[in-house]
Design a protein around this motif. Structure first.
Motif, PDB file in Angstrom:
ATOM      1  N   LYS A 247       0.845  -1.118  -0.164  1.00 51.78           N
ATOM      2  CA  LYS A 247       0.028   0.072  -0.138  1.00 51.78           C
ATOM      3  C   LYS A 247       0.952   1.351  -0.001  1.00 51.78           C
ATOM      4  O   LYS A 247       1.800   1.354   0.814  1.00 51.78           O
ATOM      5  N   GLY A 248       0.542   2.283  -0.959  1.00 56.14           N
ATOM      6  CA  GLY A 248       1.200   3.380  -0.894  1.00 56.14           C
ATOM      7  C   GLY A 248       2.476   3.375  -2.123  1.00 56.14           C
ATOM      8  O   GLY A 248       3.027   4.515  -2.524  1.00 56.14           O
ATOM      9  N   ASN A 256       2.510   8.521 -10.632  1.00 54.84           N
ATOM     10  CA  ASN A 256       1.113   9.074 -10.555  1.00 54.84           C
ATOM     11  C   ASN A 256       0.038   7.929 -10.117  1.00 54.84           C
ATOM     12  O   ASN A 256      -1.146   8.174  -9.835  1.00 54.84           O
ATOM     13  N   PHE A 257       0.529   6.751 -10.231  1.00 51.89           N
ATOM     14  CA  PHE A 257      -0.243   5.835  -9.560  1.00 51.89           C
ATOM     15  C   PHE A 257       0.294   4.989  -8.229  1.00 51.89           C
ATOM     16  O   PHE A 257       1.548   4.696  -8.423  1.00 51.89           O
ATOM     17  N   ARG A 258      -0.386   4.974  -7.262  1.00 51.32           N
ATOM     18  CA  ARG A 258      -0.087   4.501  -6.018  1.00 51.32           C
ATOM     19  C   ARG A 258      -1.087   3.164  -5.659  1.00 51.32           C
ATOM     20  O   ARG A 258      -2.234   3.548  -5.772  1.00 51.32           O
ATOM     21  N   ALA A 259      -0.474   2.400  -5.170  1.00 53.84           N
ATOM     22  CA  ALA A 259      -1.322   0.952  -4.805  1.00 53.84           C
ATOM     23  C   ALA A 259      -1.983   1.469  -3.470  1.00 53.84           C
ATOM     24  O   ALA A 259      -1.619   1.946  -2.510  1.00 53.84           O
ATOM     25  N   THR A 260      -3.203   1.292  -3.411  1.00 50.86           N
ATOM     26  CA  THR A 260      -4.246   1.417  -2.311  1.00 50.86           C
ATOM     27  C   THR A 260      -4.182   0.441  -1.285  1.00 50.86           C
ATOM     28  O   THR A 260      -4.614   0.387  -0.206  1.00 50.86           O
ATOM     29  N   ASN A 261      -3.603  -0.867  -1.888  1.00 55.20           N
ATOM     30  CA  ASN A 261      -3.530  -2.054  -1.003  1.00 55.20           C
ATOM     31  C   ASN A 261      -2.347  -2.831  -1.448  1.00 55.20           C
ATOM     32  O   ASN A 261      -1.705  -2.602  -2.603  1.00 55.20           O
ATOM     33  N   ASN A 262      -1.861  -4.053  -1.017  1.00 59.05           N
ATOM     34  CA  ASN A 262      -1.021  -4.882  -1.517  1.00 59.05           C
ATOM     35  C   ASN A 262      -1.628  -5.257  -2.777  1.00 59.05           C
ATOM     36  O   ASN A 262      -2.883  -5.636  -2.969  1.00 59.05           O
ATOM     37  N   GLN A 263      -0.682  -5.112  -3.968  1.00 64.40           N
ATOM     38  CA  GLN A 263      -1.188  -5.351  -5.308  1.00 64.40           C
ATOM     39  C   GLN A 263       0.097  -5.912  -6.232  1.00 64.40           C
ATOM     40  O   GLN A 263       1.240  -5.323  -5.983  1.00 64.40           O
TER      41      GLN A 263
END
Length: 356
Positions: A247-248, A256-263
C-alpha cells in the motif's frame, strides 16, 4: 531471443471481411483502400488476400509501385492525385488512375503527352472543404478534362465528413445530385461508414478502408459488432517481470499511480516506441492470459504495467494482447483518447509482424 512483442496479421479475417463488404454493397465495383501501408498492416502482407478486388486505392506513388513490383496488374487509384508534374511519367508508365482536385493539375495534364489513355477521378468538394472543386466549378472542369485527348474516362469522387452519423450524408448528397453533369458520369462516393450505413451513396464504385481491417469507422466497436467483421491485426506481447507492491508504493514515471492495498503488477514488453499511446489512461483494457485487466501507471518508451489482481495465475511469459481479435482496437483507442485508425497506423517498424 528477440523482444517478445509482435503484431499478428490474420489473413483469413481480411478475406472474410472483404466478402462481408461485398455482400453489403449492391454489386458496385470496389476499391480496397490500402493507404498508409494498408492501415499499418503492411501492403505486402495483405494485398494478395484481397486480389479479387476491382482495384486498390492509396496515396503514395511508392506504394503503387510496390503493388506493381509484387505482381498486381489491375487498377490502382491515387486518392490525392499527383504532387509534381514529373509524377505523370510514372503514372503513364504504370497506368495508374488518379484524382484531380486543383487547377494546376489540369494544366499539367494538358502539357503532358501520355503514351497510354488514363482514367481520372474528379474530386468534388461536397462540404468537407479539404480537396476538390466547388459544385459550381464541376461542370466547367469536367468539360476541360473531357477535351484532353489522353483522358479515357472521368469519374466523380467525393468524401463525406460525417458518414458515421444518421444525417451525415444528406447535405453532401443533395450537393452531388444537383450537379450539372451528364447522366452517364460514374460516381465514387461511399467510404467505409457510408458503405455500411448509407446505401444511397453506393452508386458505381465504393471505397472500403478501415472496415477491411475489422475496425469501426465511427471509432465505436459496438457500431460494427454485429456485422461479422473481425480484427485483422493483434498486437501481442508477454509479461517480462512481476512486482509485488505494498500500500502506497508507486509505479512508473512520475509516480502518478500508487497502490491502495497490496497489489501485484505485471510489466509488459510494449511501450510508446512500439506504437502504444503514452496518453492511454489508467484502466485502459489489456488481456493477460485471456483475462481482462487494465493499465496502471504511465506508459513508458519500452514497457507498460498492468494490474494482475484479476489474473492471479499470471506469471513471467504470460501472454498479453494489447488489442486485436479478442480486444478490439476501438475499445483500446477510446481509453487512449484516440481512434482505432491512429493506433493501427502508428505501429512502429521495430515491432515484428507475423502473418498467419
Amino acid at each position: 531471443m528477440p523482444r517478445p512483442i509482435y503484431a499478428e496479421i490474420n489473413t483469413a479475417n481480411i478475406k472474410s471481411n472483404f466478402e462481408i463488404i461485398r455482400g453489403v454493397n449492391s454489386g458496385q465495383k470496389m476499391w480496397s483502400v490500402v493507404k498508409a501501408n494498408a492501415y499499418g498492416h503492411g501492403i505486402s502482407n495483405i494485398w494478395r488476400h484481397l486480389n479479387s478486388t476491382d482495384g486498390f486505392a492509396l496515396l503514395d506513388l511508392n506504394e503503387a509501385l510496390l503493388l506493381r513490383k509484387e505482381g498486381w496488374t489491375g487498377k490502382i487509384l491515387l486518392l490525392e492525385g499527383f504532387f509534381e508534374h514529373t509524377d505523370l511519367e510514372i503514372i503513364d508508365e504504370h497506368q495508374l488512375t488518379f484524382a484531380v482536385h486543383s487547377d494546376w493539375q489540369i494544366d499539367a495534364l494538358r502539357n503532358y503527352h501520355f503514351a497510354n489513355k488514363v482514367d481520372v477521378y474528379l474530386k468534388v468538394n461536397s462540404g468537407m472543404n479539404r480537396l476538390g472543386f466547388t459544385p459550381f466549378e464541376i461542370g466547367n472542369v469536367l468539360n476541360k478534362l473531357r477535351r484532353i485527348p489522353y483522358i479515357n474516362s472521368v469519374t466523380l469522387m467525393s468524401h463525406f465528413a460525417n458518414a458515421d452519423t444518421r444525417e451525415g450524408v444528406i447535405e453532401p448528397m443533395m450537393t452531388i445530385d444537383n450537379l450539372h453533369t451528364p447522366e452517364n458520369v460514374e460516381h465514387c462516393l461511399a467510404n467505409s461508414a457510408a458503405l455500411l450505413w448509407h446505401r444511397d451513396t453506393h452508386r458505381n464504385w465504393v471505397r472500403p478502408g478501415i472496415i477491411l481491417y475489422g475496425a469501426s469507422p465511427s471509432g465505436n466497436w459496438a457500431d460494427i459488432a454485429d456485422t461479422g467483421l473481425k480484427p485483422v491485426m493483434s498486437l501481442k506481447s508477454k509479461i517480462i517481470a512481476i512486482q509485488h507492491l505494498k500500500k502506497g508504493d508507486a509505479v512508473g514515471y512520475g509516480g502518478n499511480f500508487r497502490a491502495t492495498n497490496n497489489q501485484t503488477i505485471g510489466v509488459v514488453a510494449c511501450g510508446y516506441a512500439d506504437g502504444y499511446f503514452r496518453t492511454s489512461r489508467e484502466g485502459t483494457p489489456v488481456l493477460v492470459d485471456g483475462v481482462r485487466t487494465g493499465l496502471v501507471g504511465r506508459v513508458s518508451m519500452d514497457m507498460l504495467t498492468v494490474d494482475l489482481t484479476s489474473c492471479p495465475s499470471a506469471c513471467i511469459n504470460s501472454d498479453v494482447e494489447l488489442w486485436g481479435e479478442h480486444l478490439p482496437v476501438d475499445v483500446v483507442a477510446n481509453a487512449a483518447g484516440t481512434i482505432g485508425y491512429e493506433l493501427l497506423t502508428a505501429l512502429a517498424p521495430r515491432v515484428t509482424v507475423r502473418v498467419i
